[in-house]
Enzyme design. Structure first.
Site, PDB file in Angstrom:
ATOM      1  N   LYS A 152      22.736  44.136  32.264  1.00  0.00           N
ATOM      2  CA  LYS A 152      23.226  43.205  33.277  1.00  0.00           C
ATOM      3  C   LYS A 152      22.297  42.001  33.449  1.00  0.00           C
ATOM      4  O   LYS A 152      22.725  40.953  33.920  1.00  0.00           O
ATOM      5  CB  LYS A 152      23.342  43.957  34.600  1.00  0.00           C
ATOM      6  CG  LYS A 152      24.238  43.296  35.622  1.00  0.00           C
ATOM      7  CD  LYS A 152      24.366  44.223  36.795  1.00  0.00           C
ATOM      8  CE  LYS A 152      25.104  43.602  37.957  1.00  0.00           C
ATOM      9  NZ  LYS A 152      25.160  44.561  39.073  1.00  0.00           N
TER      10      LYS A 152
ATOM     11  N   ASP B 190      30.961  50.199  40.391  1.00  0.00           N
ATOM     12  CA  ASP B 190      29.789  49.364  40.623  1.00  0.00           C
ATOM     13  C   ASP B 190      28.958  49.436  39.347  1.00  0.00           C
ATOM     14  O   ASP B 190      28.308  50.433  39.069  1.00  0.00           O
ATOM     15  CB  ASP B 190      29.015  49.905  41.831  1.00  0.00           C
ATOM     16  CG  ASP B 190      27.634  49.269  41.975  1.00  0.00           C
ATOM     17  OD1 ASP B 190      27.371  48.256  41.313  1.00  0.00           O
ATOM     18  OD2 ASP B 190      26.832  49.809  42.761  1.00  0.00           O
TER      19      ASP B 190
ATOM     20  N   GLU C 206      29.517  42.118  44.924  1.00  0.00           N
ATOM     21  CA  GLU C 206      28.896  43.342  45.429  1.00  0.00           C
ATOM     22  C   GLU C 206      28.695  43.365  46.952  1.00  0.00           C
ATOM     23  O   GLU C 206      29.077  44.339  47.596  1.00  0.00           O
ATOM     24  CB  GLU C 206      27.589  43.607  44.684  1.00  0.00           C
ATOM     25  CG  GLU C 206      27.857  44.148  43.286  1.00  0.00           C
ATOM     26  CD  GLU C 206      26.740  43.889  42.304  1.00  0.00           C
ATOM     27  OE1 GLU C 206      25.641  43.515  42.742  1.00  0.00           O
ATOM     28  OE2 GLU C 206      26.970  44.051  41.096  1.00  0.00           O
TER      29      GLU C 206
ATOM     30  N   ASP D 262      21.678  42.474  49.917  1.00  0.00           N
ATOM     31  CA  ASP D 262      21.793  43.428  48.817  1.00  0.00           C
ATOM     32  C   ASP D 262      20.698  43.149  47.790  1.00  0.00           C
ATOM     33  O   ASP D 262      20.808  42.228  46.983  1.00  0.00           O
ATOM     34  CB  ASP D 262      23.191  43.282  48.191  1.00  0.00           C
ATOM     35  CG  ASP D 262      23.394  44.179  46.974  1.00  0.00           C
ATOM     36  OD1 ASP D 262      22.462  44.912  46.602  1.00  0.00           O
ATOM     37  OD2 ASP D 262      24.494  44.147  46.397  1.00  0.00           O
TER      38      ASP D 262
END
Lengths: 626, 111
Positions: free
Chosen positions: A159, A98, A259, A285
């Site tokens: 990211k 992850d 994810e 999420d």
């Protein structure tokens, strides 16, 4: 195989696709093409290779002729393992990583379950930070520790900029609040440390390498393959850039998975055993940088994603930013200095304190913020109530439910059809976010059963094991599990009118293949330009160009007389392949294949950076650094 | 006219006439039964489960397309009409055959 068909009334399988406005495809209700105005000047140039959509052919498809019949039971995946372990031994296990905005986590399938691997500091998650110094690069905790002394050398949030253009508004908005500097590099973003530029792919590669190290230390063997997760709402450029990062870190990506889907796998694994129940989950999420919402159905061992939506620019860090902005005037009043101009150290201290304050507000009504010697030896202290927090972050909270509504709409479901809402990502600990979801799903339990920080990596490890036959044949628990994912964004081509003609709509279960037939837009046009786009906007100029090619050799005919079937195929990896051909009167067929556009880095860039990183890895191993 | 051809082209492209039988179901199945049967089959034919079978993706897509037809009320209704018409035609054909045989027998008897 041609079968004789009896007479049939009605509209047959006409509605075998999502409803679309006929206008979108350049023909009116009667199905007659609307001819665009005679192009003039520059526009003429642009449209000379254009296509228009022919109503007669909306349903024709191109698939290989008469596919072989489905065997009743191939048994290939269920028969007893007959498989050479020695060859798999070389590849090693497929780990799940992850790669988060703020933290990363690695897991592996072991002893019949996904297992999170702690790093060399004993922590189960690693900060996604890298700190660049003249003599070495530090990653994770070490990088964050370096940041208090040299904040301009330590970077994070790769990211948030990976695969994005420098001009992206979200990049520009965040610039002010980062303690490090970001610069433009060939239109894209790069971290600037001294005179050196580091691409976000490179920074992510260091983080990935660090996660790989942890797994290698734990398993005592080399790791070559990984399943890497990305936000469901990442576009193709962001996915491609993540793949490039893995290549630099010398990792072969077995699969990029979303994810929330990964989290659902981890959550659902416990429920699937011997259970034939049907359940609809909504995974919410909210992580450090992104919000993802996915609706999926759990049926036996099948995880079928129904829809996915999100906001690639909403996460815990935005809440931190709001807090920082809120306290800045107070800091100025108390300490007499504006710390936004070039006071990176002070900014970092304030940001860290704001984060602590935010965490504390998850378990108390009010929380204090105290920073010793924030600037020029002066302390800063203040406090904030939950109510005030909600007020400050109002604009962010408003965006929290939008993707939920979109996902429900796309799945053609109502809120009460959701059996359970699963919360993952650290920011779902924000009390107000939970309240909003409780209001959205009254009477439903919000499941916090799984560790929000580890679920994604665990799901990735499950998928990793699933894709590695060595595990599957060994582990009966995995045999019944399949993940069926969807395309997050619609895929199509540009019509001569500048409109988007969707060939594969968003939320289509992949793998999938579909063909639509287009026609030449102009008399005696000899070539057609096929431009491939992803996105939901009506006009392609507002969507994202994935790639284009020119199809030559059109037989010279009047407008609308040449048929050009264009087929899109998305494989299980989500990779798109486009094939277009022209079949002239003489039966000539031209064929061209394009893969999606490569990432922002060139092949040379990747190779060069991979070499640097490999050298760094050897150094770390030899000197026991990082 | 176009719609009939579309049914024809779709079914011939799929290489399957009996979409219900394909999923192991009867024509009176509910939508829920259809999607669940689809998932069971999909589990078996998903390319991830058949890494050595290059045809797996094709089979999986075929399943997806069968599902799209059977879960779209309009498409399913017209497929059902098609199926019914076909059965009626078949029965008529059989009846005709039976009649013809009978006539033949009667003629033979008379001779």
């Amino acid at each position: 195989m041609a079968v004789p068909f009896p007479e049939l009334d009605g509209d047959a399988l006409e509605s075998n696709r999502r409803p679309e406005s006929p206008e979108d495809h350049g023909f009116n209700e009667e199905g007659i093409p609307i001819l665009p105005d005679i192009p003039t000047g520059a526009h003429h140039e642009a449209s000379s290779g254009g296509l228009f959509f022919s109503p007669d052919d909306t349903e024709s498809r191109q698939l290989p002729p008469s596919p072989p019949p489905l065997p009743e039971n191939t048994g290939s995946s269920l028969d007893p393992p007959e498989y050479d372990l020695s060859s798999e031994e070389d590849v090693g296990p497929v780990v799940g990583i992850d790669l988060g905005t703020t933290f990363s986590c690695v897991a592996v399938w072991e002893g019949g379950r996904p297992c999170v691997i702690a790093n060399n500091m004993g922590n189960r998650t690693t900060p996604s930070w890298a700190s660049f110094h003249s003599d070495n690069v530090f990653v994770g905790e070490a990088a964050r520790a370096k940041a208090s002394r040299n904040p301009q050398c330590a970077v994070y949030d790769a990211k948030r900029v990976i695969g994005r253009k420098w001009s992206d508004t979200s990049v520009q908005e965040s610039l002010r609040l980062w303690p490090f500097s970001l610069a433009e590099h060939r239109g894209n973003c790069a971290f600037q440390i001294g005179s050196q530029l580091y691409t976000p792919e490179e920074v992510s590669a260091y983080v990935l390498a660090k996660m790989k190290h942890a797994a290698e230390d734990y398993l005592g063997r080399k790791i070559k393959k990984a399943v890497v997760t990305v936000p469901a709402y990442f576009n193709d450029a962001q996915r491609q850039a993540t793949l490039d990062a893995a290549t630099i870190a010398d990792l072969e990506v077995a699969r990029i998975i979303n994810e929330p889907t990964a989290a659902a796998l981890a959550y659902g694994l416990e429920k699937t055993e011997g259970d034939d129940s049907l359940q609809t989950l909504l995974v919410y999420d909210l992580g450090g940088g992104t919000l993802d919402v996915t609706i999926l159905v759990l049926d036996g061992g099948v995880f079928e994603v129904k829809s996915t939506s999100g906001d690639t620019n909403l996460g815990g860090q935005d809440f931190d930013n709001k807090l920082v902005e809120h306290f800045l005037p107070e800091v100025k009043a108390q300490c007499g200095v504006d710390i936004t101009d070039n006071k990176a150290k002070a900014m970092k201290k304030l940001r860290d304190a704001c984060q602590v304050l935010k965490h504390n507000l998850s378990h108390s009504e009010t929380a204090t913020i105290e920073v010793d010697a924030l600037i020029n030896g002066k302390d800063f202290d203040s406090s904030l109530s939950r109510e005030k927090f909600v007020e400050i972050t109002h604009s962010l909270l408003e965006r929290c439910l939008k993707p939920v509504k979109q996902a429900l709409q796309d799945a053609r479901m109502s809120a009460d059809e959701i059996d359970e809402a699963v919360l993952i990502g650290g920011s779902t600990r924000i009390v107000r976010v939970q309240q909003l979801l409780e209001e959205m799903f009254p009477g439903k339990k919000l499941s916090k059963k799984i560790n929000p920080d580890e679920a994604v990596a665990m799901g990735a490890a499950i998928q990793g094991a699933n894709l590695s036959r060595a595990y599957e044949t060994k582990d009966p628990r995995l045999v019944g599990i399949t993940l069926m994912d969807v395309t997050p964004l619609s895929l199509g081509i540009e019509l001569a009118s500048g409109k988007m003609s969707t060939i594969i709509p968003r939320n289509t279960t992949i793998p999938y293949s579909h063909t639509r037939v287009y026609k030449n837009n102009e008399d005696y046009q000899t070539k057609a330009i096929v431009e491939v786009f992803e996105g939901e906007e009506k006009y392609t100029k507002n969507n994202r160009l994935l790639g284009k090619f020119t199809l030559p050799g059109l037989p010279p005919k009047r407008r609308g007389q040449v048929q050009i079937p264009i087929s899109f195929t998305v494989d299980a990896n989500g990779v798109l392949e486009v094939v277009a051909c022209v079949s002239g009167e003489e039966g000539t067929t031209k064929r061209l294949v394009i893969q999606k556009d490569k990432g922002l880095l060139t092949e040379d860039d990747i190779q060069r950076k991979a070499k640097i990183l490999a050298k760094w890895e050897r150094k770390c191993r030899a000197e026991k650094l990082n | 006219m176009a719609s009939k051809e579309k049914t024809a082209s779709l079914l011939s492209e799929l290489g399957v006439e009996d979409l219900y039988g394909f999923l192991g179901l009867k024509p009176d199945s509910t939508e829920k039964e259809i999607t669940r049967a689809y998932r069971k089959k999909a589990l078996k034919y998903h390319p991830d489960k058949n890494p050595d079978d290059p045809n797996a993706a094709e089979m999986f897509q075929k399943l997806s397309k069968v599902l799209t037809v059977l879960t779209d009320p309009m498409a399913r209704a017209s497929y059902d009409r098609w199926l019914k018409a076909k059965q009626v035609a078949q029965r008529r054909h059989q009846e005709l055959n039976a009649k013809r045989r009978k006539l033949k027998e009667q003629l033979e008897q008379r001779e």
